[in-house]
Design an enzyme around this catalytic site. Structure first.
Site, PDB file in Angstrom:
ATOM      1  N   HIS A  57       0.839  -1.209   0.000  1.00 49.16           N
ATOM      2  CA  HIS A  57       0.000   0.000   0.000  1.00 49.16           C
ATOM      3  C   HIS A  57       0.875   1.260   0.000  1.00 49.16           C
ATOM      4  CE1 HIS A  57      -4.168   1.619   1.191  1.00 49.16           C
ATOM      5  NE2 HIS A  57      -3.462   2.596   0.666  1.00 49.16           N
ATOM      6  N   HIS A  81       1.600   5.142  -2.020  1.00 46.29           N
ATOM      7  CA  HIS A  81       1.208   6.185  -2.977  1.00 46.29           C
ATOM      8  C   HIS A  81       2.480   6.805  -3.543  1.00 46.29           C
ATOM      9  CE1 HIS A  81      -3.069   6.034  -1.911  1.00 46.29           C
ATOM     10  NE2 HIS A  81      -2.634   5.766  -0.696  1.00 46.29           N
ATOM     11  N   LEU A  82       2.726   6.552  -4.823  1.00 46.11           N
ATOM     12  CA  LEU A  82       3.959   7.056  -5.437  1.00 46.11           C
ATOM     13  C   LEU A  82       3.792   8.447  -6.045  1.00 46.11           C
ATOM     14  CD1 LEU A  82       5.537   3.892  -7.121  1.00 46.11           C
ATOM     15  CD2 LEU A  82       6.327   5.122  -5.094  1.00 46.11           C
ATOM     16  N   ARG A  83       2.550   8.894  -6.226  1.00 46.67           N
ATOM     17  CA  ARG A  83       2.224  10.274  -6.664  1.00 46.67           C
ATOM     18  C   ARG A  83       2.576  10.591  -8.113  1.00 46.67           C
ATOM     19  NH1 ARG A  83      -1.248  10.652  -2.664  1.00 46.67           N
ATOM     20  NH2 ARG A  83      -0.352  11.089  -0.621  1.00 46.67           N
ATOM     21  N   ASN A 134      -4.392   6.380  -7.325  1.00 44.13           N
ATOM     22  CA  ASN A 134      -4.937   7.746  -7.295  1.00 44.13           C
ATOM     23  C   ASN A 134      -3.913   8.799  -7.711  1.00 44.13           C
ATOM     24  OD1 ASN A 134      -3.467   7.375  -4.939  1.00 44.13           O
ATOM     25  ND2 ASN A 134      -4.825   8.619  -3.667  1.00 44.13           N
ATOM     26  N   ASP A 167      -8.565   3.132  -3.771  1.00 44.36           N
ATOM     27  CA  ASP A 167      -8.043   3.617  -2.493  1.00 44.36           C
ATOM     28  C   ASP A 167      -8.013   5.142  -2.384  1.00 44.36           C
ATOM     29  OD1 ASP A 167      -6.779   3.084   0.095  1.00 44.36           O
ATOM     30  OD2 ASP A 167      -5.191   4.295  -0.777  1.00 44.36           O
ATOM     31  N   HIS A 191     -11.006   0.348   0.249  1.00 43.89           N
ATOM     32  CA  HIS A 191     -10.902   1.458   1.207  1.00 43.89           C
ATOM     33  C   HIS A 191     -12.302   1.612   1.790  1.00 43.89           C
ATOM     34  CE1 HIS A 191      -9.839   5.759   2.380  1.00 43.89           C
ATOM     35  NE2 HIS A 191     -11.156   5.772   2.436  1.00 43.89           N
ATOM     36  N   HIS A 249      -6.007  -0.781   5.265  1.00 43.88           N
ATOM     37  CA  HIS A 249      -5.837   0.007   6.500  1.00 43.88           C
ATOM     38  C   HIS A 249      -6.938  -0.123   7.561  1.00 43.88           C
ATOM     39  CE1 HIS A 249      -8.299   2.598   4.021  1.00 43.88           C
ATOM     40  NE2 HIS A 249      -7.290   3.016   3.286  1.00 43.88           N
ATOM     41  N   ASP A 272       0.574   2.396   3.793  1.00 42.47           N
ATOM     42  CA  ASP A 272      -0.242   3.498   3.278  1.00 42.47           C
ATOM     43  C   ASP A 272       0.631   4.754   3.159  1.00 42.47           C
ATOM     44  OD1 ASP A 272      -2.280   5.003   2.269  1.00 42.47           O
ATOM     45  OD2 ASP A 272      -3.568   4.887   4.048  1.00 42.47           O
TER      46      ASP A 272
END
Lengths: 304, 440
Positions: B74, B76-78, B108, B166, B193, B246, B319
């Site tokens: 989990h 978030h690499l953006r 996302n 997510d 999520h 999560h 996360d």
């Protein structure tokens, strides 16, 4: 006593001793407002910035009058005229204001903790004039001052606070302020508006408003906001006023020299009937008068 | 190229636990040679088999724990879209530094990873950077809007490993049902999520005494647990593999435990902050303790720990949610949700072991074996398997200092914490991608 504090952020951080010191100072300064020439030079050359991110008439004019009576220069900034609308962050705005060397920044902000954030960052004194649902210390102090003035003491009084406790910074600050000064605080309101764990502030929650009003020495009514109907917090003004509002009938259960207070602005006929708001027990306008003295006291203590 | 990992305590839960040498050639483990059991009993004759090899590199792992490569499912690499928060490259470097050999990239991004082009872009960028395996998670619904299904077949072909919206719940139960049915046909797990938006709306922290005192709007536990219950029901209806992201509340843990008792294909993860912190961490309006779901009460934290201990919660995932300082140094109400986690996860997991909540093998299961199993990957210390290996130094004492993070995000509530134990070497496909072993 020596007042060491840089900021006035909430009632939680003030000791009973500090509260008494502020109230005593406010009592002394009150006389200035009764003079024909309502001005002393005490804070001449000091600058007070009134920084209001939320609409306010009473609190803002009260601070402005307090500044002027002490000869401080005050300037007023509102959210619509500030750089906030241009996307500047609160921290940047605050830093820019500080760069102009004010002595006190008074801030009202819709987000809880916003005054704390800028107080941590700046060397300038910060007074919280209301932050979200969190705190409104100057209101609590003026409420304490008014009750002490009328009753002569606070300890042991039964204070009922009725209305939308959840969304009220006044309720939170009054709960902490009055319990700190030894009063017994009892709350009532729609069950949807009593926040979880509020008893941890040392107050009790009554089953209904009649129980809260019973034998109360002071009743503080809170404003109900019509928008709350949209979030299903109460069904209608009609029901609210019948079940939770303060009217002459309900008032009979209170102590016979009860004081009726309201932080304003009032919704006549909803949380309080006109008969009660304008009646002999109401000290709503005395609160407003004392608001100026309390704010003069705070400006004086922090900047003189 | 022959690498020897020598003298470490090799721990492959349920398979190996003892002083063992590992030989790696061309990215593959070619020999696993037990030297002694953890009790110290040495095994005979094994030094013989080493003699036929001459290693080019020797990694001295004595005093360290050598485990199958960790996976954070989990993250978030953006990138694409918010490269000022994190890039695929900085995220990979942070992962390697945290001991992770593989990470799942949540969809996302801007644009959303809901089509083959974005999935391929992420995989290509990850390949250019190299080092750590990146497994893209594609969106359940197009644009994360909760209105229509993405092309799961095409996404799977492009390399998507799982599906998730997510950051947002799939509020429409009919869409979630169909998504699970359709995903099942492709063997893709659906990562949920869980949040009932109507219950969480306006909330910025856990509902409870702390929120009441601070005057912040609360989010009740049920905003999560009601959706967990719905998704479990849909899992029963569809038979699809549901993975709950999560987990933060006691009610969710109970619901998942019950679902597992029934034998449903449900798995679950929690993050280090949910088993470490409570909503008290928000005190002082600390925006680095603001996340979704919010930090809960001590009761919930303890329930999450219990869920980890009894196997209800299969996975520890971070996360990892990097944000820029200007998104966190603002009023609490408007501060961005989420914290970084890649570079603190192993140490916080080791604290659970230190505190006797779980054993070390169980920790490794939750950070390597279980995520691998859920995602259909292999992580194991055995002959013939890709050499994805993490070396942990249980005695490494240090202070968490966000300014030393490889991640662009500095948003951690653990700043200044004194930690014991850390990942010190990360090997992916036989290559050392992070090495912090102190050599005397």
């Amino acid at each position: 006593m020596q007042f060491e504090r840089k900021d006035i952020l909430d009632m939680e951080s003030l000791s009973a001793e500090e509260i008494i010191f502020i109230l005593d100072t406010a009592d002394q300064l009150k006389e200035i407002s009764r003079r024909p020439v309502k001005k002393v030079p005490t804070l001449r050359g000091k600058t007070v910035v009134l920084f209001f991110y939320e609409p306010s008439t009473r609190t803002r004019s009260s601070f402005e009058i307090a500044s002027k009576r002490l000869s401080a220069d005050s300037i007023s900034i509102s959210s619509s005229s500030s750089s906030m609308v241009k996307g500047e962050t609160l921290i940047d705005t605050a830093r820019n204001l500080e760069a102009m060397n004010p002595d006190v920044i008074v801030i009202r902000h819709p987000s809880a903790g916003a005054p704390h954030m800028i107080a941590r960052l700046l060397k300038t004194s910060v007074i919280n004039a209301g932050d979200g649902m969190h705190a409104h210390p100057t209101q609590a102090l003026l409420d304490l001052m008014t009750v002490r003035e009328k009753k002569g003491y606070i300890k042991g009084l039964r204070i009922a606070i009725i209305g939308d406790i959840s969304h009220s910074r006044v309720a939170r600050s009054d709960c902490i302020g009055f319990t700190k000064m030894g009063a017994d605080v009892v709350l009532a309101g729609p069950p949807t508006m009593i926040p979880k764990g509020i008893e941890s502030l040392g107050v009790t929650v009554a089953c209904n408003s009649d129980e809260a009003v019973k034998d109360a020495d002071v009743i503080i009514m809170l404003r109900i906001q019509k928008e709350r109907q949209k979030s299903f917090l109460y069904p209608s003004d009609r029901e609210y006023s019948r079940i939770f509002g303060l009217n002459a009938e309900r008032l009979k259960k209170a102590s016979k020299d009860v004081l009726i207070m309201h932080p304003g602005p009032i919704n006549r006929g909803v949380e309080i009937s006109s008969e009660v708001a304008d009646g002999p027990y109401s000290i709503i306008l005395d609160q407003v008068t004392n608001g100026v003295s309390v704010r003069m006291a705070l400006l004086f203590i922090l900047s003189a | 190229m022959l690498t020897l990992i020598k003298g470490g305590r090799v721990l492959d839960p349920g398979k190996i636990d003892g002083i063992t040498d590992i030989l790696v050639k061309d990215g593959i483990i070619i020999e696993v040679i037990a030297k002694a059991s953890p009790s110290g009993k040495s095994k005979k004759n094994n030094s013989e088999s080493l003699k036929k090899y001459k290693a080019d590199t020797v990694i001295d792992a004595s005093g360290k724990i050598v485990v199958p490569g960790l996976i954070d499912m989990h993250v978030h690499l953006r990138e694409p879209g918010q490269e000022y928060k994190e890039t695929i490259e900085t995220g990979i470097l942070a992962a390697a530094a945290g001991g992770f050999t593989g990470i799942c990239a949540m969809p996302n991004t801007i644009p959303v990873n809901d089509n083959r082009q974005v999935t391929e872009y992420i995989l290509n960028r990850a390949k250019e950077v190299g080092k750590v395996n990146v497994y893209p998670v594609a969106a359940i619904s197009t644009g994360l809007k909760g209105e229509g299904l993405c092309e799961y077949g095409d996404l799977k072909e492009a390399g998507a490993i799982a599906l998730s919206d997510d950051g947002k719940p799939v509020s429409n139960s009919r869409l979630m049902r169909r998504a699970m049915e359709y995903a099942k046909g492709f063997g893709l797990p659906v990562i949920s999520h869980c949040e009932v938006s109507e219950l969480s709306a306006g909330g910025v922290m856990n509902e409870g005494i702390v929120a009441t005192r601070m005057g912040l709007a609360g989010i009740p536990n049920e905003a999560e647990s009601i959706m967990v219950a719905r998704d479990i029901a849909l899992c029963e209806l569809t038979g699809a593999h549901l993975h709950i992201a999560h987990v933060s509340t006691s009610q969710s843990v109970n619901a998942i435990r019950e679902a597992k008792r029934k034998g449903l294909p449900v798995t679950a993860e929690t993050a280090p902050h949910y088993f470490t912190l409570t909503d008290e961490a928000v005190s002082g309006y600390n925006t680095n303790a603001k996340m979704s779901p919010p930090l809960r009460s001590a009761f919930d934290r303890d329930a999450v720990r219990e869920g980890l201990a009894d196997g209800t919660i299969d996975v520890i995932a971070t996360d990892h949610a990097p944000h820029s300082s200007f998104e966190k140094d603002v009023e609490f109400d408007i501060a961005a949700n989420g914290i970084v986690g890649l570079e603190t996860s192993v140490s916080l997991g080791l604290r659970l072991v230190e505190d006797g909540i779980i054993t070390l093998p169980v920790l490794i299961e939750k950070m390597s074996c279980n995520p691998a199993r859920i995602l259909g990957l292999e992580r194991s210390i055995k002959k013939g398997v890709a050499a994805d290996i993490t070396i942990i130094d249980p005695a490494f004492v240090y202070t968490i200092d966000s300014s030393s993070f490889y991640s662009l995000g500095r948003n951690t509530p653990f700043e200044g914490w004194e930690m014991k134990g850390k990942a010190v070497l990360t090997m992916v496909g036989g290559k050392v991608v992070f090495d912090n072993i102190i050599r005397l």
